[in-house]
Design a protein around this motif. Structure first.
Motif, short mmCIF file in Angstrom:
data_model
loop_
_atom_site.label_atom_id
_atom_site.label_comp_id
_atom_site.label_asym_id
_atom_site.label_seq_id
_atom_site.Cartn_x
_atom_site.Cartn_y
_atom_site.Cartn_z
N LYS A 111 0.82 -1.22 0.00
CA LYS A 111 0.00 0.00 0.00
C LYS A 111 0.85 1.27 0.00
N LEU A 112 2.18 1.12 0.15
CA LEU A 112 3.07 2.26 0.31
C LEU A 112 4.08 2.33 -0.83
N ASN A 113 4.43 3.56 -1.23
CA ASN A 113 5.55 3.74 -2.13
C ASN A 113 6.85 3.48 -1.36
N LEU A 114 7.94 3.31 -2.10
CA LEU A 114 9.21 2.95 -1.47
C LEU A 114 9.63 3.98 -0.43
N ASP A 115 9.57 5.27 -0.78
CA ASP A 115 9.97 6.32 0.16
C ASP A 115 9.07 6.31 1.40
N ASP A 116 7.77 6.09 1.21
CA ASP A 116 6.85 6.06 2.34
C ASP A 116 7.11 4.86 3.24
N ALA A 117 7.52 3.74 2.64
CA ALA A 117 7.82 2.55 3.44
C ALA A 117 8.97 2.82 4.40
N PHE A 118 9.99 3.54 3.93
CA PHE A 118 11.11 3.89 4.81
C PHE A 118 10.64 4.82 5.93
N GLU A 119 9.79 5.77 5.59
CA GLU A 119 9.33 6.75 6.57
C GLU A 119 8.37 6.14 7.59
N GLN A 120 7.65 5.08 7.20
CA GLN A 120 6.62 4.51 8.07
C GLN A 120 7.02 3.14 8.63
N LYS A 121 8.31 2.95 8.84
CA LYS A 121 8.79 1.70 9.42
C LYS A 121 8.14 1.42 10.77
N ASN A 122 8.01 2.45 11.58
CA ASN A 122 7.42 2.26 12.91
C ASN A 122 5.96 1.85 12.83
N ASP A 123 5.23 2.40 11.84
CA ASP A 123 3.83 2.02 11.66
C ASP A 123 3.71 0.56 11.24
N ILE A 124 4.60 0.12 10.36
CA ILE A 124 4.59 -1.28 9.94
C ILE A 124 4.90 -2.19 11.12
N ALA A 125 5.88 -1.78 11.94
CA ALA A 125 6.25 -2.57 13.11
C ALA A 125 5.09 -2.69 14.09
N ARG A 126 4.36 -1.59 14.29
CA ARG A 126 3.21 -1.62 15.20
C ARG A 126 2.11 -2.54 14.67
N ALA A 127 1.90 -2.50 13.37
CA ALA A 127 0.87 -3.38 12.78
C ALA A 127 1.24 -4.85 12.98
N VAL A 128 2.52 -5.18 12.77
CA VAL A 128 2.97 -6.55 12.98
C VAL A 128 2.82 -6.95 14.45
N GLU A 129 3.24 -6.05 15.35
CA GLU A 129 3.17 -6.36 16.78
C GLU A 129 1.73 -6.55 17.25
N ASP A 130 0.82 -5.71 16.79
CA ASP A 130 -0.58 -5.83 17.20
C ASP A 130 -1.16 -7.17 16.75
N GLU A 131 -0.86 -7.56 15.52
CA GLU A 131 -1.40 -8.82 15.00
C GLU A 131 -0.80 -10.01 15.75
N LEU A 132 0.52 -9.96 16.00
CA LEU A 132 1.17 -11.06 16.71
C LEU A 132 0.66 -11.16 18.15
N GLU A 133 0.47 -10.01 18.79
CA GLU A 133 0.02 -10.01 20.18
C GLU A 133 -1.36 -10.68 20.30
N LYS A 134 -2.25 -10.35 19.39
CA LYS A 134 -3.59 -10.95 19.44
C LYS A 134 -3.53 -12.45 19.18
N ALA A 135 -2.69 -12.86 18.23
CA ALA A 135 -2.65 -14.28 17.85
C ALA A 135 -1.89 -15.13 18.87
N MET A 136 -0.69 -14.66 19.28
CA MET A 136 0.18 -15.49 20.11
C MET A 136 -0.25 -15.54 21.57
N SER A 137 -1.05 -14.58 22.04
CA SER A 137 -1.52 -14.63 23.43
C SER A 137 -2.41 -15.85 23.67
N ASN A 138 -3.08 -16.31 22.62
CA ASN A 138 -3.91 -17.51 22.73
C ASN A 138 -3.08 -18.77 22.90
N TYR A 139 -1.80 -18.68 22.52
CA TYR A 139 -0.91 -19.84 22.62
C TYR A 139 0.06 -19.74 23.80
N GLY A 140 -0.14 -18.74 24.67
CA GLY A 140 0.69 -18.64 25.86
C GLY A 140 1.99 -17.90 25.67
#
Length: 261
Positions: A111-140
Motif C-alpha cells: 500500500k506504500l511507495n518505497l519512500d513512504d515505506a522507509f518513513e513509516q517503518k514504525n507504523d509497519i512494526a506496530r501493525a505486525v506487533e498488534d497482530e502477533l500479540e492478538k494471535a500469540m496470546s492464545n498460545y501462551g
C-alpha cells in the motif's frame, strides 16, 4: 540418581511440564520437585521463559512496483501462567510467528511507495506487533517488541537510486558553477559600464552610475513580478525614494562586511 529418588530439578527461567499417565498434570516452577514415577508421573518437557528473538526476512513489493526485502526482529517469551498452552498448542512457535509476520508485511507494504515505506517503518512494526500479540496470546506467548530493522530494495534498484543521487549532485554542482560564473560576468559588466560611463560623461561618479543601474534593476524586477501568472501579492516600496533607500542599504551592507572582515 534423581529418578531413583523420584526427584527432579527445574532450572531458573525454565518450567517443566508434568504429566501423569500421559495427561497434563501440572507446571513445575524452578527448584526441586518430587516426581513419583511409579505412580505414572513424568516430565513431558521443559519450556524456557527467557526472552527470545526471531529475525524474519520477507520479500514483498511496494506500491510503485519495487521489490524489497523487509527484515523484522521479533522479541517474544513464553508466559509462566500459560505454560501449558505454550507447550501443547504449538509444535513450532518460530514458524507460526514467521507466518503472521509474512501476512502483515505483505498486506501493509504494497500500500506504500518505497519512500513512504522507509518513513513509516514504525507504523509497519506496530501493525505486525498488534497482530502477533492478538494471535500469540492464545498460545501462551507474549510479544515484547517488534522492530523493522531494515528495508532493502532489490540490488538493481539500489544501483539505479545511487546513480540518480550522483546525477543530482553533479547537476547541482554544475548549476552552482553556472550561477557563480553568471554573477562574475554581471560584476565584470557593471565594472566596465561604470568605467565607460565615467569617462564618457564628465562629472559623474561611480556612485551616480550605480544608482542608475539600481533604478534599472528595480524596474526590471517589478516588471517580472507583475508578468508572473501565479505571483502572490508582494508589497514593496514604490516611490522614487525607494531606489535611493535600496542603494543606501546595499552600500551600507558592503561597508559593514568590509569592516567585519
Amino acid at each position: 540418581m534423581g529418578n531413583l529418588l523420584c526427584c527432579v530439578k527445574v532450572d531458573q527461567s525454565t518450567v517443566a511440564i508434568k504429566e501423569r499417565f500421559g495427561k497434563f498434570d501440572d507446571v513445575l516452577q524452578p527448584g526441586c520437585h518430587c516426581l513419583p514415577w511409579f505412580l505414572g508421573s513424568q516430565i513431558a518437557g521443559r519450556l524456557t521463559l527467557r526472552l527470545q528473538q526471531l529475525d524474519v526476512k520477507c520479500e514483498t513489493k511496494t506500491k510503485d512496483n519495487v521489490f524489497v526485502n523487509v527484515v523484522a526482529s521479533i522479541q517474544y517469551r513464553a508466559l509462566s501462567e500459560k505454560a501449558g498452552d505454550a507447550f501443547y498448542k504449538l509444535s513450532n512457535t518460530r514458524n507460526q510467528i514467521q507466518a503472521y509476520v509474512f501476512d502483515v508485511i505483505r498486506a501493509s507494504v504494497p500500500k506504500l511507495n518505497l519512500d513512504d515505506a522507509f518513513e513509516q517503518k514504525n507504523d509497519i512494526a506496530r501493525a505486525v506487533e498488534d497482530e502477533l500479540e492478538k494471535a500469540m496470546s492464545n498460545y501462551g506467548f507474549e510479544i515484547v517488541q517488534t522492530l523493522i530493522v531494515d528495508i532493502e530494495p532489490d540490488g538493481r534498484v539500489k544501483q539505479a537510486m545511487n546513480e540518480i543521487n550522483a546525477g543530482e549532485a553533479e547537476s547541482k554542482y554544475l548549476a552552482g558553477l553556472g550561477i557563480a560564473r553568471q554573477r562574475q560576468a554581471i560584476v565584470d559588466g557593471l565594472r566596465d559600464s561604470v568605467l565607460g560611463f565615467s569617462v564618457n560623461v564628465p562629472g559623474t561618479t561611480a556612485k551616480d552610475v550605480m544608482d542608475m543601474v539600481l533604478v534599472t534593476q528595480y524596474f526590471d524586477t517589478m516588471k517580472e513580478i507583475g508578468a508572473a501568472s501565479k505571483s502572490s501579492a508582494v508589497f514593496i516600496p514604490h516611490g522614487p525614494g525607494a531606489v535611493h533607500d535600496v542603494a543606501t542599504q546595499i552600500r551600507n551592507g558592503l561597508l559593514q562586511a568590509s569592516v567585519n572582515q
